[in-house]
Structure formats: structure tokens, C-alpha cells
Design a protein around this motif. Sequence first.
Motif, mmCIF file in Angstrom:
data_model
loop_
_atom_site.group_PDB
_atom_site.id
_atom_site.type_symbol
_atom_site.label_atom_id
_atom_site.label_comp_id
_atom_site.label_asym_id
_atom_site.label_seq_id
_atom_site.Cartn_x
_atom_site.Cartn_y
_atom_site.Cartn_z
ATOM 1 N N ASN A 8 33.789 39.751 41.336
ATOM 2 C CA ASN A 8 34.032 39.933 39.902
ATOM 3 C C ASN A 8 33.533 41.291 39.404
ATOM 4 O OD1 ASN A 8 35.334 37.441 39.427
ATOM 5 N ND2 ASN A 8 33.344 36.402 39.416
ATOM 6 N N PHE A 9 33.509 42.260 40.293
ATOM 7 C CA PHE A 9 33.128 43.623 39.942
ATOM 8 C C PHE A 9 33.930 44.099 38.722
ATOM 9 C CE2 PHE A 9 33.752 48.285 41.074
ATOM 10 C CZ PHE A 9 32.480 48.679 40.653
ATOM 11 N N VAL A 10 33.258 44.600 37.706
ATOM 12 C CA VAL A 10 33.824 45.144 36.462
ATOM 13 C C VAL A 10 34.223 44.043 35.482
ATOM 14 C CG1 VAL A 10 35.633 46.602 35.422
ATOM 15 C CG2 VAL A 10 34.640 47.256 37.609
ATOM 16 N N ALA A 16 38.737 37.791 31.728
ATOM 17 C CA ALA A 16 38.976 38.962 32.569
ATOM 18 C C ALA A 16 39.097 38.558 34.032
ATOM 19 C CB ALA A 16 37.862 39.987 32.389
ATOM 20 N N GLN A 17 38.219 37.661 34.470
ATOM 21 C CA GLN A 17 38.266 37.201 35.857
ATOM 22 C C GLN A 17 39.563 36.457 36.149
ATOM 23 O OE1 GLN A 17 34.605 34.980 36.391
ATOM 24 N NE2 GLN A 17 33.379 36.699 35.599
ATOM 25 N N ASP A 18 39.995 35.593 35.235
ATOM 26 C CA ASP A 18 41.250 34.860 35.415
ATOM 27 C C ASP A 18 42.441 35.821 35.453
ATOM 28 O OD1 ASP A 18 39.829 32.522 35.440
ATOM 29 O OD2 ASP A 18 40.307 31.964 33.366
ATOM 30 N N LEU A 429 41.584 47.206 33.279
ATOM 31 C CA LEU A 429 42.570 46.688 32.331
ATOM 32 C C LEU A 429 42.257 45.240 31.962
ATOM 33 C CD1 LEU A 429 45.353 46.636 30.848
ATOM 34 C CD2 LEU A 429 46.374 46.040 33.079
ATOM 35 N N CYS A 430 42.015 44.419 32.973
ATOM 36 C CA CYS A 430 41.737 43.002 32.708
ATOM 37 C C CYS A 430 40.452 42.831 31.919
ATOM 38 C CB CYS A 430 41.665 42.222 34.026
ATOM 39 S SG CYS A 430 43.267 42.111 34.886
ATOM 40 N N ASN A 431 39.463 43.652 32.218
ATOM 41 C CA ASN A 431 38.202 43.558 31.480
ATOM 42 C C ASN A 431 38.378 43.985 30.027
ATOM 43 O OD1 ASN A 431 35.289 42.984 31.773
ATOM 44 N ND2 ASN A 431 35.074 45.113 31.092
ATOM 45 N N LEU A 432 39.199 44.998 29.803
ATOM 46 C CA LEU A 432 39.473 45.454 28.439
ATOM 47 C C LEU A 432 40.089 44.319 27.616
ATOM 48 C CD1 LEU A 432 39.275 48.300 26.994
ATOM 49 C CD2 LEU A 432 41.699 48.551 27.506
ATOM 50 N N ASP A 445 45.852 33.531 24.927
ATOM 51 C CA ASP A 445 47.163 33.040 25.364
ATOM 52 C C ASP A 445 47.409 33.615 26.749
ATOM 53 O OD1 ASP A 445 49.898 32.671 25.868
ATOM 54 O OD2 ASP A 445 50.359 32.601 23.724
ATOM 55 N N MET A 446 47.070 32.858 27.773
ATOM 56 C CA MET A 446 47.125 33.382 29.131
ATOM 57 C C MET A 446 48.549 33.648 29.599
ATOM 58 S SD MET A 446 44.035 33.890 29.803
ATOM 59 C CE MET A 446 44.027 34.268 31.555
#
Length: 468
Positions: A8-10, A16-18, A429-432, A445-446
Amino acid sequence: MKQFNDDNFVLETQVAQDLYHNYAAKMPIIDYHCHLDPEMVANDHRFKSITEVWLGGDHYKWRAMRTNGVEEKYCTGKDTSDWEKFEKWAETVTYCFRNPLYHWTHLELKTAFGITKQLSPKTAREIFDECNEKLKQPEFSARGLMKHYNVECVCTTDDPIDDLHSHIEYAKHKADDDPKMLPAWRPDRAMNIEKKGFAVYVDELSHVSGTEIRHFADMVDALQKRHDFFAAQGCKLSDHGLEEFYDEPYTDSQIETIFEKALRGQQLSAVEIRQYKNCFLTVMAEMDADADWTQQFHYGAIRDNNTKMFKLIGADTGFDSIGEFNTAKAMSRFLDNLCQRDKLTRTIIYTLNPCANEMIATMLGNFQGGEPGKIQLGSGWWFNDQMDGMIKQMNALSVLGLLSRFVGMLTDSRSFLSYPRHEYFRRILCNLLGNDVERGLLPCDMEILGRMVEDISYNNARRYFKFY
């Protein structure tokens, strides 16, 4: 305290992880701008050591090593062993905290070689030997590494006079599961009329194209022939390396005079150089529009700052820097001129100076229309393809454009180990997005968020460049 470089770095939130693990990670890579050697891909090059694949041609690492006081012979020297160079890099890595090289280094070791220990003088020999043993295995060849990273397509960077032999042979003989490799048109040497060797280059272009070049109109004919040849080999992209944009007015007769002066070796004025470059880039843009290519402009670099080192080891060796250019009005006029004549094709503009992100994002909004995301703010480039630079670029694009239509990341690299830069980008991007959800700035809303991540990671580029 989170563990460094774990799965799960970053990724700071569950969303964000999903997004990363369930959507981004599985997407193939379209590396639409790189500097790989096409011959190494065509011949499925086998690397003699980790030093060759990791340090060869890597001016990012060389700059860090020089800053750490490492002698030049350990960066670009010919008579220094692979181990000696690697050892000096390992010594430097421990001083790279908060530099993106620290992240890239350990992502590459982990994702390519399965090595999770930190590189340091204490671990250098063990890591050097382990990497070299693995590089002997068939799956660690040039193409093997590309397949390992799920690379679907790469676009190399090629001069109009290149015969594209490696591209042609590779296309004939590649296996169905091998990545696609396409050329990209980079006519900088034909544009840089002020550079030493311009007349010699024109002679080479004349020979390759079978066109006698005495006037600028002749060179346009020769370049059109080469443009058509590139198109026949699958090329869909052009690329231009600029200091800034140009809008100096010119007439055809003025351009002919400037061109003929250059062929005679006469010195050109600053205005004449800018007139020529404006004309040249306009002609290239028209060719691209007629061929339905995408054009890219990388601008804002001051190159070859260190004259002493340029004379010793040449260009692209780590002596370039971010420039400051007041080019907004010229950019506007250049794009507007093309737009008025329906000659503005899909366009990506990359800036080396992050201060220009917002300017470009608003400029591009002036010329959108006809297809989604037609005019793009390019990803964080060169000195900006790190966490802070990518976030700044995506924030500017989000606020002033449509992040959802972004064509995503590229390596801009000469190394077959640089593909984790795509992973790094996707994690950021996902973390943002995950942080925005956590703060209540976006709905959880995934379905929409997941589609957005997949599009930016892969789907947008696949549709935009029309490679298939």
C-alpha cells in the motif's frame, strides 16, 4: 508508522487502496513517449549486468552521483567496471531521501527482481550479484521485462532520416504476445537551424529522401516523403523539443532567404531563427493534421548548460535545467493560427516549468472540441515526474480542465526498468482521489471512480492515439 514500500505504498486511505489494487494495477501500459533503443527491442537484448540496464544512459542517477561528489568516471567513464559504478550508485542512494530516485530505485528492485531490502553500501554487493544472476534468465531480456510489466505498446523517438529498420524487422517477426513498438517522428534537427551541423543534416535528409534540397520548399517535400514513410510503419505521433513557442510573422520569401543563408553557413539573427522555427513547426503541424497524427510539444528546457562537460561527453548527459520563458502569447497565436485553418490536430503540451501548468491548462481550454480531451496538458515531465510534480500537474488539470480525460503517464526513459513510473503515477492518482473521498470532496462511487482510474491509466490513451 507505515512500512516503506509495502503493498500500500503511497496509498493513504482504504478508497485509494481499493482503486489501485482493483482498478489501476491490472491495466496494461501504453508508453507513448520513451527513448528506448529500437534495436534492443527488436533483438530482444540481453543485459550483461544490472549496471548496464540501470545506470547506462540514466542522467537522473548521474546528476545525483555528481552532487554526491562522485567522480565522472563512475558515471559515464569507459574504463570503470560495472561493479565500481554500481557501488558508487549504492553509496549515493543513501543520500537520496526525499528525492524521487529513492522511490524509483526501490520500486524497480522490488517489481523487477523481487528485492525488498534497501540499497546501501552494506547491501550493494548482495543486490548486485542477485540482480546479475536473474538477468541471466530468459525472462529478463528486453522484451521479457516489457512483458513482465504488462507493456502493450511503446513509441520510440526517431529522427526523420532514420531508416526504421528495427521497427520494420520487429513488426515482421514479433510474437503475438510481444508488445507493439511504433516509431514517433522527432524532427528537431531539421528545426534547429541555428545549430552547428544543420547543413550536413540537410544533405543527409536529401540523400535519404531522394530529394535534391536547395530551397526550403525542397526540404518540405523531403520531409513529407519521410512523414509518409513513418506513417506506413505505423507512426501516429510527432514530438518536438522546444525552448519556447514562436509566433514571429514571416513570408515565404523570407523563409527561403533564411534557409539558403543557413546552408551557406552564414550567421542568422535571433529574429530570423524564430521566424524559421515558427514556419517549420507550422508546416509540421499541418502534416500531422493531414495524417491524423497526435503532435507533442516538450518545452521549457535549457539544454547543455555546462560547456566543458558538453565538449567532453556530449548532450543528454545530465546538464540540462528548467527554463523561464514568457511564451503564453506565442503559444496562443501558434495554436490559433492552426485552429483557424482547421489544421490543429490532437495536441499534448508538456512544460518543464511547473509554474506554467495553470497557464497551459487555461490555454488548452480555448481550443478544445471535436473529440474528448483533444488538447492535453502533458503529464509531469522530466524534473516533474515525481510525486509533487505529478500532483501539481493533476491539480491544475482537475481545476481548469477534465482530469477524467487525461491520457496519463509515460516513462520518457531509455531504461527497460523504468516502467514502475507508471505504477508510481497510478498510486499517486489513486491516493489523490482517495483523499478527496475521505475529506467528503468526492462521493464514494466506486463505479465512477474505478472507471476514471482505468481510463486515465490506459483506456484514454488507447482511444486517443488511435494505435489500433
